[in-house]
Design a protein around this motif. Structure first.
Motif, PDB file in Angstrom:
ATOM      1  N   ILE A   2      -9.118  -2.348 -18.303  1.00 41.30           N
ATOM      2  CA  ILE A   2      -7.499  -2.498 -18.020  1.00 41.30           C
ATOM      3  C   ILE A   2      -6.621  -1.230 -18.270  1.00 41.30           C
ATOM      4  O   ILE A   2      -5.870  -1.091 -17.136  1.00 41.30           O
ATOM      5  N   VAL A   3      -6.956  -0.428 -19.074  1.00 39.83           N
ATOM      6  CA  VAL A   3      -6.476   1.010 -18.887  1.00 39.83           C
ATOM      7  C   VAL A   3      -6.587   1.711 -17.423  1.00 39.83           C
ATOM      8  O   VAL A   3      -5.719   2.248 -17.032  1.00 39.83           O
ATOM      9  N   ALA A   4      -7.838   1.399 -16.998  1.00 38.07           N
ATOM     10  CA  ALA A   4      -8.012   2.179 -15.631  1.00 38.07           C
ATOM     11  C   ALA A   4      -7.101   1.495 -14.468  1.00 38.07           C
ATOM     12  O   ALA A   4      -7.004   1.888 -13.491  1.00 38.07           O
ATOM     13  N   GLU A   5      -6.937   0.021 -14.665  1.00 37.60           N
ATOM     14  CA  GLU A   5      -6.424  -0.507 -13.455  1.00 37.60           C
ATOM     15  C   GLU A   5      -4.764  -0.822 -13.620  1.00 37.60           C
ATOM     16  O   GLU A   5      -4.067  -0.941 -12.474  1.00 37.60           O
ATOM     17  N   LEU A   6      -4.267  -0.633 -15.098  1.00 36.00           N
ATOM     18  CA  LEU A   6      -2.911  -0.851 -15.035  1.00 36.00           C
ATOM     19  C   LEU A   6      -2.213   0.339 -15.348  1.00 36.00           C
ATOM     20  O   LEU A   6      -2.612   1.276 -16.313  1.00 36.00           O
ATOM     21  N   HIS A   7      -1.244   0.973 -14.670  1.00 39.45           N
ATOM     22  CA  HIS A   7      -0.661   2.210 -14.705  1.00 39.45           C
ATOM     23  C   HIS A   7       0.571   2.140 -15.292  1.00 39.45           C
ATOM     24  O   HIS A   7       1.248   3.355 -16.024  1.00 39.45           O
ATOM     25  N   THR A   8       1.649   1.366 -14.929  1.00 41.98           N
ATOM     26  CA  THR A   8       3.085   1.445 -15.033  1.00 41.98           C
ATOM     27  C   THR A   8       3.507   0.526 -16.127  1.00 41.98           C
ATOM     28  O   THR A   8       3.007  -0.509 -16.479  1.00 41.98           O
ATOM     29  N   LEU A   9       4.823   0.772 -16.582  1.00 43.18           N
ATOM     30  CA  LEU A   9       5.407  -0.152 -17.624  1.00 43.18           C
ATOM     31  C   LEU A   9       5.507  -1.508 -16.821  1.00 43.18           C
ATOM     32  O   LEU A   9       5.294  -2.470 -17.749  1.00 43.18           O
ATOM     33  N   ARG A  10       5.817  -1.635 -15.687  1.00 43.00           N
ATOM     34  CA  ARG A  10       6.000  -3.087 -14.905  1.00 43.00           C
ATOM     35  C   ARG A  10       4.589  -3.629 -15.249  1.00 43.00           C
ATOM     36  O   ARG A  10       4.449  -4.903 -15.432  1.00 43.00           O
ATOM     37  N   ASP A  11       3.352  -2.952 -14.860  1.00 42.25           N
ATOM     38  CA  ASP A  11       1.960  -3.623 -15.012  1.00 42.25           C
ATOM     39  C   ASP A  11       1.787  -4.244 -16.165  1.00 42.25           C
ATOM     40  O   ASP A  11       1.410  -5.161 -16.454  1.00 42.25           O
ATOM     41  N   TYR A  12       2.140  -3.280 -17.456  1.00 44.78           N
ATOM     42  CA  TYR A  12       1.926  -3.736 -18.625  1.00 44.78           C
ATOM     43  C   TYR A  12       2.805  -4.980 -19.408  1.00 44.78           C
ATOM     44  O   TYR A  12       2.298  -6.014 -19.991  1.00 44.78           O
ATOM     45  N   LEU A  13       4.024  -4.956 -18.593  1.00 45.46           N
ATOM     46  CA  LEU A  13       4.969  -6.150 -19.059  1.00 45.46           C
ATOM     47  C   LEU A  13       4.279  -7.600 -18.353  1.00 45.46           C
ATOM     48  O   LEU A  13       4.419  -8.681 -19.133  1.00 45.46           O
ATOM     49  N   ARG A  14       3.961  -7.273 -17.154  1.00 48.15           N
ATOM     50  CA  ARG A  14       3.342  -8.601 -16.465  1.00 48.15           C
ATOM     51  C   ARG A  14       2.143  -8.860 -16.949  1.00 48.15           C
ATOM     52  O   ARG A  14       2.022 -10.204 -17.521  1.00 48.15           O
ATOM     53  N   TRP A  15       1.179  -7.911 -17.308  1.00 48.59           N
ATOM     54  CA  TRP A  15       0.030  -8.343 -17.878  1.00 48.59           C
ATOM     55  C   TRP A  15       0.293  -8.950 -19.459  1.00 48.59           C
ATOM     56  O   TRP A  15      -0.387 -10.117 -19.650  1.00 48.59           O
ATOM     57  N   ALA A  16       1.172  -8.313 -20.123  1.00 51.58           N
ATOM     58  CA  ALA A  16       1.266  -8.895 -21.482  1.00 51.58           C
ATOM     59  C   ALA A  16       1.987 -10.385 -21.252  1.00 51.58           C
ATOM     60  O   ALA A  16       1.446 -11.339 -22.263  1.00 51.58           O
ATOM     61  N   ASP A  41      14.795   1.354 -13.517  1.00 47.70           N
ATOM     62  CA  ASP A  41      14.156   2.448 -12.940  1.00 47.70           C
ATOM     63  C   ASP A  41      12.688   2.893 -13.668  1.00 47.70           C
ATOM     64  O   ASP A  41      11.881   3.288 -13.174  1.00 47.70           O
ATOM     65  N   LEU A  42      12.888   2.645 -14.997  1.00 46.78           N
ATOM     66  CA  LEU A  42      11.623   2.850 -15.884  1.00 46.78           C
ATOM     67  C   LEU A  42      10.405   1.977 -15.712  1.00 46.78           C
ATOM     68  O   LEU A  42       9.195   2.372 -15.908  1.00 46.78           O
ATOM     69  N   LEU A  43      10.621   0.879 -15.011  1.00 43.62           N
ATOM     70  CA  LEU A  43       9.665  -0.258 -15.002  1.00 43.62           C
ATOM     71  C   LEU A  43       8.553   0.553 -13.979  1.00 43.62           C
ATOM     72  O   LEU A  43       7.132   0.100 -14.247  1.00 43.62           O
ATOM     73  N   ASN A  44       8.645   1.387 -13.006  1.00 42.21           N
ATOM     74  CA  ASN A  44       7.705   2.011 -12.145  1.00 42.21           C
ATOM     75  C   ASN A  44       7.143   3.302 -12.776  1.00 42.21           C
ATOM     76  O   ASN A  44       6.343   3.933 -12.098  1.00 42.21           O
ATOM     77  N   ALA A  45       7.585   3.677 -14.013  1.00 42.31           N
ATOM     78  CA  ALA A  45       7.199   4.987 -14.614  1.00 42.31           C
ATOM     79  C   ALA A  45       5.575   4.819 -14.863  1.00 42.31           C
ATOM     80  O   ALA A  45       5.236   3.713 -15.263  1.00 42.31           O
TER      81      ALA A  45
END
Length: 305
Positions: A8-22, A61-65
């Motif tokens: 998971i850590v290797a594949e998800l990188h951005t704030l948007r990724d983790y909000l979507r995954w959660a 703008d932070l979503l893609n950080a």
């Protein structure tokens, strides 16, 4: 760190990724939302943003950080804990929002969610006939209701009261957090036991009011909250009956009592049919909050015994 977490850590990188995954994980696991959110996305925001020390309402703008590896591991940990333990997000982050303010919370207090936030914003109008110089928040828990009142009525003295010493400790932390030590104080008390002789222009209370049947049927998330702050006897009204009997002796003339009883409101109406409750309506949702005046309580004193 397990292989699955590494992936998971290797594949998800951005704030948007983790909000979507959660959001996907919460949906997949069928979590219950009732502690500040009513859907999986908002629950993810409540959990993820404070876990990164970011405001809940941050710039899009932070979503893609991109997040650091340690931040990504931390998010996997808290998201999986939310699922595994069925504990409200606020208990994991230690923070909750109420009436536009942030509060410290832990498992010794309810997660703030009362519709009274809307009533506070309206300054308890049209029921308050005069500016309240003394306010009591009874069964205060985190202190959120009383502190929100203090922020609204800046010239009022506010007392926070609770039977739980652990809850009082949290309330005192929130008094300090909001720098209100000169305006707000906290008192450990079973109802009015340690408030004898004190009177107030406004008493606000979100007491325990859940009946035994509803308490047993509550989703797992609610059973992580203090039972003392939820259940109140077979019909949910053990505490409220005591409050109604004693409140008149602690209200100034023209004073107002505002109490939340939630789903127990029909039982309260049936128990005191002649009391003349005014039931509040909320644009943002919620029910079971009544208003009574000092005069009503005083005139109906015999019926309350």
């Amino acid at each position: 760190m397990s292989d699955s977490v590494n992936v998971i850590v290797a594949e998800l990188h951005t704030l948007r990724d983790y909000l979507r995954w959660a959001t996907s994980r919460f949906q997949e696991e069928g979590l219950f939302y009732g502690h500040g959110a009513d859907n999986a996305w908002d629950e993810a925001v409540l959990l993820v943003m404070p876990s990164l020390h970011l405001p809940w309402e941050s710039s899009p703008d932070l979503l893609n950080a991109r997040l650091t590896p340690s931040e990504r591991r931390r998010l996997v940990e808290v998201i999986e804990r939310r699922i595994r333990e069925r504990v409200p997000a606020a208990y994991i982050t230690g923070r909750a929002a109420f009436a536009g303010l942030e509060f410290i919370v832990n498992e010794h207090v309810l997660v703030p969610r009362s519709p009274l936030a809307e009533t506070i914003a309206q300054e308890f109008q049209p029921w308050l006939q005069q500016y309240p110089l003394r306010i009591l928040d009874l069964c205060t828990g985190s202190g959120c209701i009383g502190i929100a009142c203090a922020a609204t009525f800046t010239d009022a003295e506010v007392v926070l009261s609770d039977i739980s010493p652990e809850a009082i400790a949290v309330a005192e932390q929130n008094i300090t957090l909001h720098r209100l030590q000169d305006q707000v104080s906290a008192v450990e008390s079973d109802l009015f036991a340690n408030l004898q002789g004190e009177r107030f222009d406004l008493i606000v209370s979100n007491p325990p009011y859940v009946n035994a049947e509803d308490l047993a049927a509550m989703p797992a998330e609610f059973h992580t909250e203090p039972a003392l702050a939820l259940g109140s006897g077979e019909d949910g009204l053990d505490f409220t009956r005591r409050l109604l009997r004693e409140a008149a002796d602690h209200l100034n003339p023209g004073g107002v009592l505002v109490v939340e009883v939630g789903n127990s409101w029909p039982a309260l109406e049936a128990a005191f049919p002649d009391l003349g409750f005014t039931w509040l309506e909320f644009e943002s949702g919620g029910h079971g909050v009544f208003v009574l005046t000092e005069e009503q309580l005083r005139l109906q004193r015999e019926d309350l015994q």
